[in-house]
Design an enzyme around this catalytic site. Structure first.
Site, PDB file in Angstrom:
ATOM      1  N   SER A  12      13.291  29.027  58.105  1.00  0.00           N
ATOM      2  CA  SER A  12      12.637  29.338  56.718  1.00  0.00           C
ATOM      3  C   SER A  12      11.395  30.115  56.295  1.00  0.00           C
ATOM      4  CB  SER A  12      12.476  28.094  55.931  1.00  0.00           C
ATOM      5  OG  SER A  12      13.141  27.197  55.957  1.00  0.00           O
ATOM      6  N   THR A  39      15.485  24.977  61.817  1.00  0.00           N
ATOM      7  CA  THR A  39      15.617  23.375  61.846  1.00  0.00           C
ATOM      8  C   THR A  39      16.212  23.110  60.356  1.00  0.00           C
ATOM      9  OG1 THR A  39      14.170  23.335  63.779  1.00  0.00           O
ATOM     10  CG2 THR A  39      14.656  21.343  62.446  1.00  0.00           C
ATOM     11  N   CYS A  40      15.487  23.475  59.538  1.00  0.00           N
ATOM     12  CA  CYS A  40      15.503  22.702  58.070  1.00  0.00           C
ATOM     13  C   CYS A  40      16.769  22.854  57.648  1.00  0.00           C
ATOM     14  CB  CYS A  40      14.612  23.384  57.280  1.00  0.00           C
ATOM     15  SG  CYS A  40      14.744  22.783  55.372  1.00  0.00           S
ATOM     16  N   CYS A  45      16.018  19.058  57.449  1.00  0.00           N
ATOM     17  CA  CYS A  45      16.031  18.744  55.982  1.00  0.00           C
ATOM     18  C   CYS A  45      17.334  18.730  55.178  1.00  0.00           C
ATOM     19  CB  CYS A  45      15.012  19.407  55.173  1.00  0.00           C
ATOM     20  SG  CYS A  45      13.594  20.333  56.080  1.00  0.00           S
ATOM     21  N   LYS A  48      20.097  16.451  56.796  1.00  0.00           N
ATOM     22  CA  LYS A  48      19.468  14.916  56.561  1.00  0.00           C
ATOM     23  C   LYS A  48      19.643  14.541  55.074  1.00  0.00           C
ATOM     24  CE  LYS A  48      15.768  14.368  55.096  1.00  0.00           C
ATOM     25  NZ  LYS A  48      14.569  14.839  55.773  1.00  0.00           N
ATOM     26  N   GLY A 172       8.461   5.628  64.711  1.00  0.00           N
ATOM     27  CA  GLY A 172       8.323   5.300  63.286  1.00  0.00           C
ATOM     28  C   GLY A 172       7.737   6.421  62.398  1.00  0.00           C
ATOM     29  N   TYR A 174       8.629  10.228  60.324  1.00  0.00           N
ATOM     30  CA  TYR A 174       9.519  10.633  59.454  1.00  0.00           C
ATOM     31  C   TYR A 174      11.018  10.487  59.553  1.00  0.00           C
ATOM     32  CZ  TYR A 174       6.404  13.508  56.571  1.00  0.00           C
ATOM     33  OH  TYR A 174       5.309  14.181  55.903  1.00  0.00           O
ATOM     34  N   ILE A 175      11.380  10.674  60.819  1.00  0.00           N
ATOM     35  CA  ILE A 175      12.820  10.907  61.264  1.00  0.00           C
ATOM     36  C   ILE A 175      13.041   9.439  61.586  1.00  0.00           C
ATOM     37  CG2 ILE A 175      14.442  11.790  62.923  1.00  0.00           C
ATOM     38  CD1 ILE A 175      12.903  14.333  63.001  1.00  0.00           C
ATOM     39  N   GLU A 178      13.752   7.804  58.093  1.00  0.00           N
ATOM     40  CA  GLU A 178      14.984   8.387  57.328  1.00  0.00           C
ATOM     41  C   GLU A 178      16.334   7.941  57.812  1.00  0.00           C
ATOM     42  OE1 GLU A 178      12.438  12.069  55.384  1.00  0.00           O
ATOM     43  OE2 GLU A 178      13.936  12.527  56.970  1.00  0.00           O
ATOM     44  N   HIS A 432       9.347   7.247  27.882  1.00  0.00           N
ATOM     45  CA  HIS A 432      10.057   5.951  28.002  1.00  0.00           C
ATOM     46  C   HIS A 432      11.511   5.990  27.456  1.00  0.00           C
ATOM     47  CE1 HIS A 432       9.350   1.735  27.566  1.00  0.00           C
ATOM     48  NE2 HIS A 432      10.119   1.797  26.625  1.00  0.00           N
ATOM     49  N   GLU A 437       6.742   7.055  33.731  1.00  0.00           N
ATOM     50  CA  GLU A 437       5.538   6.816  32.599  1.00  0.00           C
ATOM     51  C   GLU A 437       4.097   5.841  33.353  1.00  0.00           C
ATOM     52  OE1 GLU A 437       6.631   4.465  29.174  1.00  0.00           O
ATOM     53  OE2 GLU A 437       8.316   3.665  30.117  1.00  0.00           O
TER      54      GLU A 437
HETATM   55  P1  NDP Z   1       6.632  11.939  63.659  1.00  0.00           P
HETATM   56  O1  NDP Z   1       5.471  12.690  64.131  1.00  0.00           O
HETATM   57  O2  NDP Z   1       6.733  11.850  62.039  1.00  0.00           O
HETATM   58  O3  NDP Z   1       6.598  10.265  64.122  1.00  0.00           O
HETATM   59  C1  NDP Z   1       6.769  10.489  65.618  1.00  0.00           C
HETATM   60  C2  NDP Z   1       6.854   9.025  65.937  1.00  0.00           C
HETATM   61  O4  NDP Z   1       6.854   8.857  67.450  1.00  0.00           O
HETATM   62  C3  NDP Z   1       5.736   8.287  65.583  1.00  0.00           C
HETATM   63  O5  NDP Z   1       5.979   6.755  65.118  1.00  0.00           O
HETATM   64  C4  NDP Z   1       4.828   8.130  66.679  1.00  0.00           C
HETATM   65  O6  NDP Z   1       4.005   6.963  66.869  1.00  0.00           O
HETATM   66  C5  NDP Z   1       6.123   7.956  67.758  1.00  0.00           C
HETATM   67  N1  NDP Z   1       5.887   8.369  69.302  1.00  0.00           N
HETATM   68  C6  NDP Z   1       5.385   9.536  69.528  1.00  0.00           C
HETATM   69  N2  NDP Z   1       5.331   9.811  70.967  1.00  0.00           N
HETATM   70  C7  NDP Z   1       5.627   8.555  71.464  1.00  0.00           C
HETATM   71  C8  NDP Z   1       5.647   7.957  72.620  1.00  0.00           C
HETATM   72  N3  NDP Z   1       5.470   8.558  73.903  1.00  0.00           N
HETATM   73  N4  NDP Z   1       6.274   6.508  72.780  1.00  0.00           N
HETATM   74  C9  NDP Z   1       6.198   6.012  71.652  1.00  0.00           C
HETATM   75  N5  NDP Z   1       6.209   6.534  70.321  1.00  0.00           N
HETATM   76  C10 NDP Z   1       6.067   7.628  70.085  1.00  0.00           C
HETATM   77  O7  NDP Z   1       8.120  12.594  64.348  1.00  0.00           O
HETATM   78  P2  NDP Z   1       9.307  12.791  63.770  1.00  0.00           P
HETATM   79  O8  NDP Z   1      10.122  12.933  64.986  1.00  0.00           O
HETATM   80  O9  NDP Z   1       9.650  11.696  62.804  1.00  0.00           O
HETATM   81  O10 NDP Z   1       9.637  14.019  62.803  1.00  0.00           O
HETATM   82  C11 NDP Z   1       9.098  15.263  63.174  1.00  0.00           C
HETATM   83  C12 NDP Z   1       8.545  16.061  62.116  1.00  0.00           C
HETATM   84  O11 NDP Z   1       9.310  16.615  61.489  1.00  0.00           O
HETATM   85  C13 NDP Z   1       7.363  15.303  61.116  1.00  0.00           C
HETATM   86  O12 NDP Z   1       6.131  14.970  61.678  1.00  0.00           O
HETATM   87  C14 NDP Z   1       7.539  15.864  59.942  1.00  0.00           C
HETATM   88  O13 NDP Z   1       6.501  16.947  60.064  1.00  0.00           O
HETATM   89  C15 NDP Z   1       8.926  16.798  60.035  1.00  0.00           C
HETATM   90  N6  NDP Z   1       9.582  15.918  59.018  1.00  0.00           N
HETATM   91  C16 NDP Z   1       9.606  15.822  57.906  1.00  0.00           C
HETATM   92  C17 NDP Z   1      10.533  15.325  56.986  1.00  0.00           C
HETATM   93  C18 NDP Z   1      10.047  15.545  55.467  1.00  0.00           C
HETATM   94  O14 NDP Z   1       9.320  16.226  55.057  1.00  0.00           O
HETATM   95  N7  NDP Z   1      10.942  14.555  54.817  1.00  0.00           N
HETATM   96  C19 NDP Z   1      11.561  14.851  57.537  1.00  0.00           C
HETATM   97  C20 NDP Z   1      11.713  14.813  59.078  1.00  0.00           C
HETATM   98  C21 NDP Z   1      10.982  15.353  59.707  1.00  0.00           C
HETATM   99  P3  NDP Z   1       2.355   7.279  66.622  1.00  0.00           P
HETATM  100  O15 NDP Z   1       2.374   7.095  65.215  1.00  0.00           O
HETATM  101  O16 NDP Z   1       2.167   5.949  67.101  1.00  0.00           O
HETATM  102  O17 NDP Z   1       1.894   8.456  67.391  1.00  0.00           O
END
Ligand code: NDP
Length: 455
Positions: A12, A39-40, A45, A48, A172, A174-175, A178, A432, A437
């Site tokens: 993008s 990717t998007c 996105c 998804k 835990g 975004y991905i 979701e 309303h 609101e």
């Molecule tokens: P995120 O960075 O959002 O989350 C990564 C998760 O993995 C966190 O819970 C993190 O924990 C955990 N983690 C990372 N390394 C380890 C590890 N070694 N062991 C255990 N847990 C770990 O990444 P995602 O893969 O979910 O998404 C990638 C990116 O894509 C997002 O950051 C976002 O920018 C983009 N995205 C945006 C969306 C949207 O706009 N709706 C949708 C999907 C993706 P901790 O928090 O402790 O670091």
């Protein structure tokens, strides 16, 4: 030089940068090795969101009963969903190529690798350019654990041959959040593992608590404060997860959602003299300039705010700055974003905790059952929250968990970008009956959070 500007990466951000630069009269080339739209469009996105929408229908069928409909959900046809999704992605790929051609950009469907600061190898050609933009994005990170190859990452989630019966999401963010909702909505048994106490680190704490409750109410099993230690394949093909707390359980699909790694491993950045951060991201200044003054990087590869609209804004702004008569600017102060969880999240600006680190804040919170669910019977509650800087009365954070949160947050983002105060929200007439609101009727302050309060 063959081109004034050569862009590596047709996602993008890269495509927008190419089109705008060409529209300003620059001779522009762009290389993409995998799929136009990046990717998007292809493995992010867009597919998804289509899958999120697919997953919503089952709940809607159930909800309709309260409104008098005698409907049956029947079974879900995974192959039909994949085929519909693939057709839409193919259509979008075609649009991207057409957009490039119509704007006079020369495109190459090949990998580009720097040979020196002004030359790239693209397939069997050597191409020179005055300036370069690196827009190669990132790829899903894999964990370094025994049996990691038994799991998948998001790229594969879009081409599963059939819908798994039991799915475990690891991560835990975004991905993870979701896809937990997607697979649960389509009928799978879903487990979500993460190492924090709550999902979505960095988001507003109250929102995170609300999300954890909502995920559980949706039937997703949460495993907080734990790591996956080892993965083992069982004779029937299912996977056994061994957790660091000593527990183990079985699943049909293990999906790692552990963040993303910038795609710089084979880009030849060394030959170009472009400096990388230890995590592989291209180091840029606020103007997207790398360690080489004629090479720029935009989007996820610079690992700042990894969101498609941010990459697009960076690409457009850069093309204007390099070649345009005028420069379109964006505000990166209060970036609205959505997480398409169940229910979705919309958020803009600072969390309560972040805002309180700058000064005392007034907090306004509403929690309610939206009108639709008073009759549907679904206990899907909405949370809406405003964080207001006490000194200036500016709204510095808006957070929502509930139906249509992403749609609403775009408009709230405009108000916040314009610097709206709480009284601006208050003097706006509501619509309303809507949930929206509530943004303009949050009259009673819920609490005051003092400066640098820890919650
Ligand atoms: P995120 O960075 O959002 O989350 C990564 C998760 O993995 C966190 O819970 C993190 O924990 C955990 N983690 C990372 N390394 C380890 C590890 N070694 N062991 C255990 N847990 C770990 O990444 P995602 O893969 O979910 O998404 C990638 C990116 O894509 C997002 O950051 C976002 O920018 C983009 N995205 C945006 C969306 C949207 O706009 N709706 C949708 C999907 C993706 P901790 O928090 O402790 O670091």
């Amino acid at each position: 030089m063959d081109f004034d500007l050569f862009i590596i990466g047709g996602g993008s951000g890269g495509v927008r940068c190419a089109r705008i630069a060409a529209s300003h009269g620059a001779r522009v080339g762009i290389a993409e090795e995998r799929h136009w739209g990046g990717t998007c469009v292809n493995v992010g996105c867009v597919p998804k969101k289509l899958m999120v929408q697919a997953a919503e229908y089952g709940a809607w069928v159930q909800d309709s009963h309260g409104f008098g409909w005698n409907t049956q959900a029947g079974t879900h046809d995974w192959a039909a969903l994949m085929a519909a999704k693939d057709a839409e992605i193919k259509r979008l790929n075609g649009i991207y190529v057409k957009l490039l051609e119509n704007s006079g950009v020369t495109w190459f469907f090949d990998r580009a690798i720097f040979l020196d600061p002004h030359t790239v190898q693209v397939g069997d050609r050597r191409i020179t350019a005055e300036k370069f933009v690196i827009a190669v994005g990132g790829q899903p990170a894999w964990p370094e654990i025994e049996g990691a190859d038994l799991g998948i990452v998001s790229d594969q989630a879009f081409e599963l041959p059939h819908m798994p019966r039991r799915v475990t999401l690891v991560g835990g963010g975004y991905i993870g959040v979701e896809f937990a909702g997607i697979f649960r909505g389509l009928g799978a048994d879903v487990d979500l593992l993460y190492r924090q106490r709550l999902p979505l680190r960095g988001f507003d704490h109250e929102l995170r608590e609300g999300l954890a409750d909502a995920l559980q109410a949706h039937g997703i099993r949460l495993h907080p404060s734990v790591l996956l230690h080892r993965l083992e394949e069982l004779p029937d093909g299912s996977k056994r997860l061994h957790l660091t707390d000593g527990r183990s359980f079985d699943s049909d699909l293990v999906f790692f959602a552990l963040g993303r790694t910038p795609n710089t491993q084979t880009l030849g950045t060394e030959a170009a003299g472009v400096t990388l951060a230890p995590n592989g991201a291209v180091v840029v200044n606020a103007q997207n300039v790398t360690s080489q003054p004629h090479i720029f990087a935009i989007g996820d590869v610079s690992n700042k705010m990894n969101l498609t609209p941010v990459a697009i804004a960076e690409g457009h702004h850069l093309a204007d700055r390099l070649f345009g008569p005028s420069i379109r600017t964006w505000s990166f102060d209060a970036i609205p974003t959505a997480v398409f969880s169940v229910p979705p999240i919309g958020t803009c600006g600072l969390s309560e905790e972040q805002a309180a680190a700058h000064g005392a804040v007034d907090i306004y919170v509403a929690k309610f059952l939206p009108m639709r669910h008073t009759i549907s019977g679904r206990q899907r509650r909405t949370l809406m929250k405003l964080v207001v800087d006490q000194a200036t009365q500016r709204v510095v954070g808006a957070h929502m968990l509930g139906d249509d949160a992403g749609e609403m947050m775009q408009a709230i983002g405009i108000a916040m970008t314009a610097g709206a105060t709480k009284s601006d929200f208050d003097r706006t007439i509501g619509i309303h009956p809507t949930s929206a609101e509530e943004w303009v009727t949050l009259r009673t302050r819920t609490r005051v959070t003092p400066h640098t309060a820890t919650l």
